[in-house]
Write a protein that holds these residues in place. Sequence first.
Motif, PDB file in Angstrom:
ATOM      1  N   ILE A 175       0.834  -1.202   0.000  1.00  0.00           N
ATOM      2  CA  ILE A 175       0.000   0.000   0.000  1.00  0.00           C
ATOM      3  C   ILE A 175       0.872   1.257   0.000  1.00  0.00           C
ATOM      4  CG2 ILE A 175      -1.917  -1.126   1.182  1.00  0.00           C
ATOM      5  CD1 ILE A 175      -0.958   0.254   3.766  1.00  0.00           C
ATOM      6  N   ARG A 176       2.193   1.083   0.064  1.00  0.00           N
ATOM      7  CA  ARG A 176       3.113   2.219   0.098  1.00  0.00           C
ATOM      8  C   ARG A 176       3.145   2.902  -1.265  1.00  0.00           C
ATOM      9  NH1 ARG A 176       7.753   3.494   3.268  1.00  0.00           N
ATOM     10  NH2 ARG A 176       8.167   5.700   2.800  1.00  0.00           N
ATOM     11  N   ALA A 177       3.020   4.204  -1.293  1.00  0.00           N
ATOM     12  CA  ALA A 177       3.042   4.948  -2.552  1.00  0.00           C
ATOM     13  C   ALA A 177       4.445   4.946  -3.149  1.00  0.00           C
ATOM     14  CB  ALA A 177       2.578   6.385  -2.321  1.00  0.00           C
ATOM     15  N   GLY A 178       4.509   4.913  -4.478  1.00  0.00           N
ATOM     16  CA  GLY A 178       5.781   5.034  -5.176  1.00  0.00           C
ATOM     17  C   GLY A 178       6.599   3.773  -5.228  1.00  0.00           C
ATOM     18  N   VAL A 179       5.990   2.626  -4.956  1.00  0.00           N
ATOM     19  CA  VAL A 179       6.744   1.375  -4.962  1.00  0.00           C
ATOM     20  C   VAL A 179       5.883   0.237  -5.494  1.00  0.00           C
ATOM     21  CG1 VAL A 179       6.102   0.736  -2.594  1.00  0.00           C
ATOM     22  CG2 VAL A 179       8.226  -0.141  -3.580  1.00  0.00           C
ATOM     23  N   SER A 180       6.522  -0.677  -6.220  1.00  0.00           N
ATOM     24  CA  SER A 180       5.895  -1.938  -6.624  1.00  0.00           C
ATOM     25  C   SER A 180       6.739  -3.073  -6.063  1.00  0.00           C
ATOM     26  CB  SER A 180       5.830  -2.053  -8.152  1.00  0.00           C
ATOM     27  OG  SER A 180       5.057  -1.030  -8.714  1.00  0.00           O
ATOM     28  N   LEU A 181       6.102  -4.170  -5.683  1.00  0.00           N
ATOM     29  CA  LEU A 181       6.816  -5.328  -5.160  1.00  0.00           C
ATOM     30  C   LEU A 181       6.814  -6.432  -6.201  1.00  0.00           C
ATOM     31  CD1 LEU A 181       5.559  -5.440  -1.461  1.00  0.00           C
ATOM     32  CD2 LEU A 181       7.581  -4.311  -2.409  1.00  0.00           C
ATOM     33  N   VAL A 182       7.996  -6.989  -6.426  1.00  0.00           N
ATOM     34  CA  VAL A 182       8.177  -8.018  -7.454  1.00  0.00           C
ATOM     35  C   VAL A 182       8.689  -9.289  -6.785  1.00  0.00           C
ATOM     36  CG1 VAL A 182       9.329  -8.625  -9.601  1.00  0.00           C
ATOM     37  CG2 VAL A 182       8.735  -6.239  -9.147  1.00  0.00           C
ATOM     38  N   ALA A 183       8.024 -10.408  -7.060  1.00  0.00           N
ATOM     39  CA  ALA A 183       8.431 -11.685  -6.467  1.00  0.00           C
ATOM     40  C   ALA A 183       8.057 -12.809  -7.428  1.00  0.00           C
ATOM     41  CB  ALA A 183       7.738 -11.893  -5.125  1.00  0.00           C
ATOM     42  N   ALA A 184       8.525 -14.000  -7.127  1.00  0.00           N
ATOM     43  CA  ALA A 184       8.155 -15.175  -7.917  1.00  0.00           C
ATOM     44  C   ALA A 184       6.642 -15.329  -7.911  1.00  0.00           C
ATOM     45  CB  ALA A 184       8.826 -16.423  -7.353  1.00  0.00           C
ATOM     46  N   THR A 185       6.105 -15.941  -8.945  1.00  0.00           N
ATOM     47  CA  THR A 185       4.657 -16.120  -9.039  1.00  0.00           C
ATOM     48  C   THR A 185       4.157 -17.308  -8.235  1.00  0.00           C
ATOM     49  OG1 THR A 185       4.961 -17.392 -11.083  1.00  0.00           O
ATOM     50  CG2 THR A 185       4.511 -15.026 -11.302  1.00  0.00           C
ATOM     51  N   LYS A 186       5.102 -18.130  -7.730  1.00  0.00           N
ATOM     52  CA  LYS A 186       4.710 -19.270  -6.882  1.00  0.00           C
ATOM     53  C   LYS A 186       5.701 -19.416  -5.740  1.00  0.00           C
ATOM     54  CE  LYS A 186       2.166 -22.029 -10.273  1.00  0.00           C
ATOM     55  NZ  LYS A 186       2.009 -23.360 -10.914  1.00  0.00           N
ATOM     56  N   VAL A 187       5.211 -19.890  -4.604  1.00  0.00           N
ATOM     57  CA  VAL A 187       6.042 -20.128  -3.430  1.00  0.00           C
ATOM     58  C   VAL A 187       5.844 -21.576  -3.000  1.00  0.00           C
ATOM     59  CG1 VAL A 187       4.225 -19.349  -1.838  1.00  0.00           C
ATOM     60  CG2 VAL A 187       6.623 -19.310  -1.104  1.00  0.00           C
ATOM     61  N   ARG A 188       6.898 -22.180  -2.501  1.00  0.00           N
ATOM     62  CA  ARG A 188       6.817 -23.571  -2.071  1.00  0.00           C
ATOM     63  C   ARG A 188       6.375 -23.608  -0.605  1.00  0.00           C
ATOM     64  NH1 ARG A 188       9.663 -28.141  -0.121  1.00  0.00           N
ATOM     65  NH2 ARG A 188       9.336 -29.984  -1.440  1.00  0.00           N
ATOM     66  N   MET A 189       5.154 -24.051  -0.374  1.00  0.00           N
ATOM     67  CA  MET A 189       4.608 -24.140   0.971  1.00  0.00           C
ATOM     68  C   MET A 189       5.025 -25.460   1.611  1.00  0.00           C
ATOM     69  SD  MET A 189       3.061 -21.258   1.180  1.00  0.00           S
ATOM     70  CE  MET A 189       2.079 -21.399   2.658  1.00  0.00           C
ATOM     71  N   THR A 190       5.258 -25.422   2.907  1.00  0.00           N
ATOM     72  CA  THR A 190       5.642 -26.639   3.618  1.00  0.00           C
ATOM     73  C   THR A 190       4.422 -27.493   3.906  1.00  0.00           C
ATOM     74  OG1 THR A 190       5.503 -25.427   5.699  1.00  0.00           O
ATOM     75  CG2 THR A 190       7.670 -25.607   4.668  1.00  0.00           C
ATOM     76  N   THR A 191       4.654 -28.740   4.264  1.00  0.00           N
ATOM     77  CA  THR A 191       3.578 -29.696   4.504  1.00  0.00           C
ATOM     78  C   THR A 191       2.957 -29.474   5.884  1.00  0.00           C
ATOM     79  OG1 THR A 191       4.838 -31.293   3.226  1.00  0.00           O
ATOM     80  CG2 THR A 191       3.002 -32.130   4.494  1.00  0.00           C
ATOM     81  N   ALA A 192       1.640 -29.514   5.927  1.00  0.00           N
ATOM     82  CA  ALA A 192       0.938 -29.431   7.207  1.00  0.00           C
ATOM     83  C   ALA A 192       1.150 -30.718   7.984  1.00  0.00           C
ATOM     84  CB  ALA A 192      -0.549 -29.192   6.986  1.00  0.00           C
ATOM     85  N   ASP A 193       1.166 -30.615   9.327  1.00  0.00           N
ATOM     86  CA  ASP A 193       1.339 -31.812  10.168  1.00  0.00           C
ATOM     87  C   ASP A 193       0.146 -32.745  10.078  1.00  0.00           C
ATOM     88  OD1 ASP A 193       3.798 -30.859  10.987  1.00  0.00           O
ATOM     89  OD2 ASP A 193       2.929 -29.790  12.717  1.00  0.00           O
TER      90      ASP A 193
END
Length: 295
Positions: free
Chosen positions: A277-295
């Motif tokens: 929500i910060r003005a003057g900035v865009s955030l760039v990241a991978a389109t997928k993240v590796r989630m860990t396994t639930a217990d």
Amino acid sequence: MKYPVMAAALFALSASAYGQHLVVTAEGHDGAPPPLVNGDDVSVQVNGQPARVQSWVPLRGNNANLEFYIVIDDGEDTDLGLQFASLKHFVNEQPSTTRIGLAYLQNGSARIVAPLTSDREAVDKAFRLPLGQPGISSSPYLGISNLVKKWPGTDARREILLISSGIDPLVPADPMNLYLTSAIRDAQRAGIVVHSIYYEAAGHIGHNYWRANWGQNYLSELGEGTGGEAYWQGGAEPVSIDYYLKNLDMRLRNQYLLTVAGQSPKARLEPVHVSSIRAGVSLVAATKVRMTTAD
């Protein structure tokens, strides 16, 4: 909200165990340096659902450790040597917290000529002209997968700069390039960001507009999928890559480690979207993240 400074501990995971952690780049508007982004400014969605930001660590100071490979396609035109002074300047300007390696792509593999090191002179001496043999890299995306798979887990973020035409001689010009898809998936699983600079390939294929256009599309997709930047201008190679390298340097100095709360029924890649929500900035990241396994 305050987040603990624990980037080293979060990165100290093998590639196969990497999960829920994402390198995010802050990008200023119109090429301007981005403002500092706080964790409270960040929103995350995983698989279309809101997710909690567990930690948000600026990758600066004690948390700035970076392993960075420059990767050159050996099928590039030999006039790439004209850019070596710029590349060496980039190498020498990196902070002491960055270890740099150099590799060349041949026959579907990444041949490392300078292992990751803090010795800038060793990297500078390892640069050589590409072989200039059209298609020798086989598929540059096979080479990227090869480098990702043999890159040990570390307590540092990991990133790549690929210099290539992006042309894949193993497949027809088509949006469904399985080698590219695999390279993106491999990098996402390992949390490795891949940037690229388009440079013309040697031989006829290098000035085939149709193939060059698709090569640029592939490089853009590689960057989009892994959270990196793809640099190119029209269908021509740049006269100088100085601007690209200066922009890349700024990006490397404005990155954060995001840890996403939550788990998945299975350890798998999940679609992720990060915004601010910060003005003057865009955030760039991978389109997928590796989630860990639930217990």
